[in-house]
Scaffold this motif. Structure first.
Motif, PDB file in Angstrom:
ATOM      1  N   TYR A  22      34.357 -53.084  68.477  1.00  0.00           N
ATOM      2  CA  TYR A  22      35.537 -52.344  68.014  1.00  0.00           C
ATOM      3  C   TYR A  22      36.590 -53.292  67.448  1.00  0.00           C
ATOM      4  O   TYR A  22      37.147 -53.036  66.377  1.00  0.00           O
ATOM      5  CB  TYR A  22      36.135 -51.529  69.161  1.00  0.00           C
ATOM      6  N   LEU A  23      36.880 -54.373  68.156  1.00  0.00           N
ATOM      7  CA  LEU A  23      37.928 -55.290  67.709  1.00  0.00           C
ATOM      8  C   LEU A  23      37.572 -55.947  66.382  1.00  0.00           C
ATOM      9  O   LEU A  23      38.432 -56.088  65.502  1.00  0.00           O
ATOM     10  CB  LEU A  23      38.176 -56.356  68.779  1.00  0.00           C
ATOM     11  N   ALA A  26      37.296 -52.679  63.601  1.00  0.00           N
ATOM     12  CA  ALA A  26      38.596 -52.103  63.244  1.00  0.00           C
ATOM     13  C   ALA A  26      39.592 -53.184  62.853  1.00  0.00           C
ATOM     14  O   ALA A  26      40.274 -53.075  61.828  1.00  0.00           O
ATOM     15  CB  ALA A  26      39.129 -51.276  64.412  1.00  0.00           C
ATOM     16  N   GLY A  27      39.668 -54.235  63.672  1.00  0.00           N
ATOM     17  CA  GLY A  27      40.612 -55.313  63.384  1.00  0.00           C
ATOM     18  C   GLY A  27      40.260 -56.062  62.117  1.00  0.00           C
ATOM     19  O   GLY A  27      41.139 -56.424  61.328  1.00  0.00           O
ATOM     20  N   TYR A  30      41.145 -53.883  59.103  1.00  0.00           N
ATOM     21  CA  TYR A  30      42.601 -53.875  58.927  1.00  0.00           C
ATOM     22  C   TYR A  30      43.090 -55.194  58.325  1.00  0.00           C
ATOM     23  O   TYR A  30      43.914 -55.194  57.402  1.00  0.00           O
ATOM     24  CB  TYR A  30      43.285 -53.625  60.266  1.00  0.00           C
ATOM     25  N   LEU A  31      42.579 -56.303  58.842  1.00  0.00           N
ATOM     26  CA  LEU A  31      43.015 -57.612  58.360  1.00  0.00           C
ATOM     27  C   LEU A  31      42.668 -57.820  56.889  1.00  0.00           C
ATOM     28  O   LEU A  31      43.508 -58.265  56.095  1.00  0.00           O
ATOM     29  CB  LEU A  31      42.380 -58.716  59.210  1.00  0.00           C
ATOM     30  N   VAL A  56      49.967 -47.358  65.710  1.00  0.00           N
ATOM     31  CA  VAL A  56      48.890 -48.327  65.960  1.00  0.00           C
ATOM     32  C   VAL A  56      48.731 -48.576  67.454  1.00  0.00           C
ATOM     33  O   VAL A  56      47.608 -48.666  67.967  1.00  0.00           O
ATOM     34  CB  VAL A  56      49.162 -49.644  65.203  1.00  0.00           C
ATOM     35  N   LEU A  60      45.300 -47.917  69.512  1.00  0.00           N
ATOM     36  CA  LEU A  60      44.633 -48.970  70.285  1.00  0.00           C
ATOM     37  C   LEU A  60      44.397 -48.534  71.730  1.00  0.00           C
ATOM     38  O   LEU A  60      43.306 -48.759  72.285  1.00  0.00           O
ATOM     39  CB  LEU A  60      45.469 -50.250  70.250  1.00  0.00           C
ATOM     40  N   THR A 142      44.953 -45.498  60.347  1.00  0.00           N
ATOM     41  CA  THR A 142      44.628 -46.905  60.112  1.00  0.00           C
ATOM     42  C   THR A 142      43.222 -47.140  60.655  1.00  0.00           C
ATOM     43  O   THR A 142      42.674 -46.282  61.366  1.00  0.00           O
ATOM     44  CB  THR A 142      45.613 -47.833  60.836  1.00  0.00           C
ATOM     45  N   PHE A 144      42.326 -48.666  63.111  1.00  0.00           N
ATOM     46  CA  PHE A 144      42.319 -48.599  64.573  1.00  0.00           C
ATOM     47  C   PHE A 144      42.140 -47.170  65.079  1.00  0.00           C
ATOM     48  O   PHE A 144      41.856 -46.959  66.258  1.00  0.00           O
ATOM     49  CB  PHE A 144      43.618 -49.199  65.124  1.00  0.00           C
ATOM     50  N   CYS A 191      40.922 -46.481  56.670  1.00  0.00           N
ATOM     51  CA  CYS A 191      41.800 -47.574  56.238  1.00  0.00           C
ATOM     52  C   CYS A 191      42.888 -47.131  55.262  1.00  0.00           C
ATOM     53  O   CYS A 191      43.838 -47.868  55.010  1.00  0.00           O
ATOM     54  CB  CYS A 191      40.983 -48.714  55.641  1.00  0.00           C
TER      55      CYS A 191
END
Length: 396
Positions: A22-23, A26-27, A30-31, A56, A60, A142, A144, A191
């Motif tokens: 997930y991190l 999703a992260g 997003y980045l 957000v 999370l 987003t 997340f 996104c």
């Protein structure tokens, strides 16, 4: 105690992988999309404005709960494998590479069907508030939000994989590909920036795949676009948003046709549209609407040569002009009225028909004005011959 310790050990071994997936999914989305490429992709952003404060953080926290539930499903899979009711094998030669690839496809296609129908069920008024409302609090989602579910929705999504693995032996690598694809597609779908390519006419390059626009319209309006990976079910069941293709064309990055230069475009227009040229003594020739939405040929009506009709020769994007097709007459029964012509004008975008007039202020331009009661519209159309001259100058 031994059973509890075994369960705890299995759960603890599954949890890090689910959380990391997930991190990273999703992260990472997003980045890359929403931070590093934000300025470059600004024109592809679906909706303006900032994400509401606190959203957000809410996404999370809800997603962490979903990870815990998904980890429980992973623990069930591990227990099923130990009990011999689920087969997750590690030797690819057991079933071969062909079966491994097919199994991934089956997992994805079945998951899309599971998601579509359970998603529609969760939108039922008796279930939505209890089971699905949290996800839709992210009106402008987003990445997340990919796992931002109510507990009941998380359970519905989690049970799919243990159920299907009861009947489908799966290689561990195929399982990894499936869950990774699920995570990344879900994150990209939330996104808020259209990253899927369009054809030169603005339609999706892969029309059978859901795009970011497709799922964003679901968050914006709710009762449409329930699919996860594919558009099949929405189209079959009539739940695809009627403005989907137009909204996609508005923001999607278009795939340019290679080798098409302004000069070649001019030559193409000459070959296609100079079959009839304007006649200074009457209303005739080929004219393009604003934005090159449609190209219309003006000629005597087949019902009577004393009147002029305009027939659609070409459309730039049928989704943007959905109320007409090539061959339709959208200017009908135009007859001389002083310095212009009077008749009926049909708007290819809305489908409305107006009583109106056509004037020719210059040989290469038409001025169309149509009114319904007190509501009037006016457009300037240009001859294709004048457009070819412009293209020819640009190509030099």
């Amino acid at each position: 105690m031994t059973t509890l310790s075994t369960l705890a050990g299995l759960y603890a071994s599954v949890f890090p992988a689910d959380l990391l997936r997930y991190l990273i999914g999703a992260g990472g989305t997003y980045l890359v999309v929403n931070v590093l490429l934000a300025r470059r992709l600004a024109r592809q952003t679906l909706r303006p404005g900032a994400v509401p404060a606190g959203q957000v953080r809410r996404e999370l926290l809800a997603s962490l709960r979903t990870v815990l539930i998904f980890t429980a499903a992973g623990t069930l899979i591990a227990l099923g494998e130990r009990a011999g009711v689920i087969t997750v094998y590690t030797d690819i030669d057991t079933f071969g590479w062909a079966y491994g690839c097919v199994s991934v496809t089956v997992l994805i296609v079945l998951h899309d069907a599971w998601f579509y129908w359970t998603h529609r069920l969760l939108h039922h008024r008796t279930l939505f508030r209890r089971c699905h409302r949290l996800h839709h609090r992210s009106h402008r989602p987003t990445p997340f939000a990919a796992y931002s579910f109510d507990t009941e929705e998380a359970v519905v999504n989690a049970v799919y994989l243990p159920l299907v693995l009861l009947f489908l032996p799966t290689h561990s690598l195929a399982l990894l590909v499936f869950v990774s694809h699920m995570m990344v597609r879900n994150a990209i779908g939330h996104c808020g920036v259209e990253v899927f390519p369009a054809r030169a006419d603005g339609r999706p390059l892969f029309s059978w795949l859901t795009t970011v626009t497709h799922h964003d319209l679901h968050h914006a309006e709710g009762r449409c676009n329930y699919g996860l990976y594919f558009t099949w079910w929405d189209r079959l069941m009539g739940t695809e948003h009627p403005r989907y293709l137009a909204e996609f064309a508005r923001v999607a990055p278009r795939r340019r046709r290679r080798g098409i230069t302004p000069l070649l475009m001019a030559v193409t227009l000459v070959s296609v549209f100079t079959a009839t040229r304007g006649d200074a003594s009457g209303l005739s020739g080929d004219y393009a609407s604003p934005g090159l939405g449609v190209i219309v040929r003006l000629a005597p009506c087949t019902s009577g040569p004393s009147a002029t009709c305009g027939t659609v020769l070409w459309q730039w994007d049928p989704a943007a002009t959905p109320h007409v097709a090539v061959g339709d007459a959208i200017l009908t029964d135009l007859v001389r009225d002083g310095s212009g012509w009077r008749g009926r004008l049909r708007d290819p975008r809305s489908g409305r028909t107006y009583h109106g007039t056509v004037h020719q202020p210059a040989p290469d331009r038409l001025l169309l004005r149509g009114c319904a009661l007190v509501f009037c519209k006016q457009q300037t159309w240009h001859s294709t011959e004048s457009l070819m001259q412009v293209l020819a100058r640009l190509s030099t």
